[in-house]
Design a protein around this motif. Sequence first.
Motif, mmCIF file in Angstrom:
data_model
loop_
_atom_site.group_PDB
_atom_site.id
_atom_site.type_symbol
_atom_site.label_atom_id
_atom_site.label_comp_id
_atom_site.label_asym_id
_atom_site.label_seq_id
_atom_site.Cartn_x
_atom_site.Cartn_y
_atom_site.Cartn_z
ATOM 1 N N ILE A 29 0.834 -1.209 0.000
ATOM 2 C CA ILE A 29 0.000 0.000 0.000
ATOM 3 C C ILE A 29 0.867 1.257 0.000
ATOM 4 O O ILE A 29 0.619 2.209 -0.756
ATOM 5 N N THR A 30 1.893 1.276 0.843
ATOM 6 C CA THR A 30 2.791 2.436 0.885
ATOM 7 C C THR A 30 3.495 2.608 -0.452
ATOM 8 O O THR A 30 3.713 3.739 -0.914
ATOM 9 N N PHE A 128 -4.095 3.936 2.395
ATOM 10 C CA PHE A 128 -2.837 4.280 3.065
ATOM 11 C C PHE A 128 -2.996 4.470 4.566
ATOM 12 O O PHE A 128 -2.301 3.843 5.374
ATOM 13 N N GLN A 129 -3.933 5.320 4.963
ATOM 14 C CA GLN A 129 -4.089 5.621 6.388
ATOM 15 C C GLN A 129 -4.506 4.405 7.211
ATOM 16 O O GLN A 129 -3.924 4.151 8.271
ATOM 17 N N PRO A 130 -5.482 3.607 6.772
ATOM 18 C CA PRO A 130 -5.817 2.408 7.555
ATOM 19 C C PRO A 130 -4.655 1.422 7.675
ATOM 20 O O PRO A 130 -4.517 0.749 8.701
ATOM 21 N N SER A 131 -3.811 1.334 6.639
ATOM 22 C CA SER A 131 -2.671 0.418 6.718
ATOM 23 C C SER A 131 -1.700 0.851 7.811
ATOM 24 O O SER A 131 -1.122 0.012 8.514
ATOM 25 N N LEU A 132 -1.524 2.156 7.984
ATOM 26 C CA LEU A 132 -0.662 2.660 9.054
ATOM 27 C C LEU A 132 -1.278 2.381 10.430
ATOM 28 O O LEU A 132 -0.566 2.033 11.374
ATOM 29 N N MET A 134 -3.337 -0.077 11.215
ATOM 30 C CA MET A 134 -3.205 -1.505 11.471
ATOM 31 C C MET A 134 -1.776 -1.854 11.869
ATOM 32 O O MET A 134 -1.552 -2.680 12.762
ATOM 33 N N LEU A 135 -0.813 -1.235 11.223
ATOM 34 C CA LEU A 135 0.583 -1.501 11.541
ATOM 35 C C LEU A 135 0.898 -1.075 12.972
ATOM 36 O O LEU A 135 1.599 -1.784 13.709
ATOM 37 N N GLY A 136 0.355 0.063 13.391
ATOM 38 C CA GLY A 136 0.571 0.537 14.749
ATOM 39 C C GLY A 136 -0.088 -0.334 15.800
ATOM 40 O O GLY A 136 0.384 -0.416 16.936
ATOM 41 N N SER A 137 -1.185 -1.010 15.419
ATOM 42 C CA SER A 137 -1.871 -1.874 16.376
ATOM 43 C C SER A 137 -1.187 -3.232 16.519
ATOM 44 O O SER A 137 -1.313 -3.889 17.552
ATOM 45 N N TYR A 138 -0.465 -3.664 15.491
ATOM 46 C CA TYR A 138 0.193 -4.965 15.528
ATOM 47 C C TYR A 138 1.626 -4.906 16.057
ATOM 48 O O TYR A 138 2.192 -5.932 16.396
ATOM 49 N N PRO A 144 9.421 0.886 15.270
ATOM 50 C CA PRO A 144 10.313 1.621 14.361
ATOM 51 C C PRO A 144 10.786 0.768 13.188
ATOM 52 O O PRO A 144 10.837 1.236 12.050
ATOM 53 N N LEU A 145 11.117 -0.499 13.459
ATOM 54 C CA LEU A 145 11.537 -1.396 12.391
ATOM 55 C C LEU A 145 10.387 -1.653 11.428
ATOM 56 O O LEU A 145 10.568 -1.650 10.202
ATOM 57 N N ALA A 146 9.190 -1.883 11.984
ATOM 58 C CA ALA A 146 8.025 -2.149 11.132
ATOM 59 C C ALA A 146 7.705 -0.950 10.243
ATOM 60 O O ALA A 146 7.403 -1.112 9.043
ATOM 61 N N ASN A 147 7.769 0.251 10.818
ATOM 62 C CA ASN A 147 7.521 1.455 10.014
ATOM 63 C C ASN A 147 8.562 1.602 8.915
ATOM 64 O O ASN A 147 8.251 2.002 7.782
#
Length: 451
Positions: A29-30, A128-132, A134-138, A144-147
Amino acid sequence: MGIIVDERETEGAPDGGWGWIVLLGGFVITGFSYAFPKAISVYFKELMQDFGCGYSDTAWISSIILAMLYGSGPVCSIMVNKFGCRPVMLVGGLLASGGMICASFTTNIIQLYLTAGVITGLGLALNFQPSLIMLGSYFDKRRPLANGLAAAGSPVFLSVLSPLGQMLLNRYGWRGGFLITGGLLLNCCTCAAVMRPLKRKERKAIACSQELKEMLPLEAGQEKIICENNNDKKKLLDFSVLCNRGLIIYIIAKFIVVLGLFVPTILLVNYAKDQGVPAHDAAFLLSIIGFVDIFARPTCGILAGLNWIRPKTSYFFSLALIFNGLTDVCSATSTDYKGLVIFCVFFGLSYGMVGALQFEVLMGIVGTSSFSSALGLVLLFEAVAVLIGPPSAGYLVDKYKNYELIFYMAGGELITAGIFLALASFCFINQKKHKDLPQKHHSDVVINPKR
């Protein structure tokens, strides 16, 4: 009488497991969201010839896509809070694809603004925004590595989409290229399908007395609590995050950043072609930026996760902004292909640092619980800046026929933003460590243990 009250709470971030699949979806998505507005610039020369327009007119296409990506932030936040991430992303994938398919049948630049710009841009925003979120919740400890890994999708896709676009342009023309790209954007729906929400733990009420089977009266104070809980559920966009001084400073800095951040990449291919560089080599310049960026983002994400750097991420971000700005300024006079390649290497490195750190800094300021609303408001302000930056640069090129001005302009804005953020962080922000604890959602029924 002993009573355990109904309580639901979200599981803590697993920092792995299905989170890696969510990370892969965020990576794709990014990639589409950030690389596509730049990669589409390979078509600009042909669009200028077919529609009889100038640099500033074609630059509006990329600007509108980015403006929709940013400006739809509050709407996207509301939709996510109401419907959840996965349904919103599925709709977004269909819009992104449909916009590019419709764009292949357009007959003037205005229709192109509406289809490739507004519709596709809105679709990318809804992904884009929902993917971020979801990433923050997981992810928490490994965030930092995931981002950084998710942000690496942008350079990977840029290095692929740019030469692919040039190949499609040479073989099928810009209309065929747009049609095929629309099909590729359907992959956003696949990514949406893997965005599985975290399960909720449920603890049901248990009573030691038969009295729980009867209707229990509520006190006046308890009714107030119920009303407040219902109001919280209806709050789809939390404007109270704007009371955060750190967030205001971040918004101002990012507004200045976005004015110049995308200008060099959007106009780079046209600039190279005007200097006599063959079309294929000119498109490859964006791939060079992407190749370097691929390694820069995850590396920067790993560094940002170190114990001695993570509390000072805002200063690290300021350094990245200044580095990117200096790259633009120092490369303003590059005209030969070798000089442009050197510029792309350093720009890819500095741009990757900015991309890897920007959302990590925002999460560090507001915490994951307020990230959805904060991100939506930040993107709204950035939308205004992205509508000003690239078209203004295109206007300068049309009027003065001088590309040096846009590099000085973009570089100056990035340096200014970096210095402002560093000074403001030092002078006005008291660094606070945010501990993202699992959120507890209490039931609407309040039981009085004294009964």
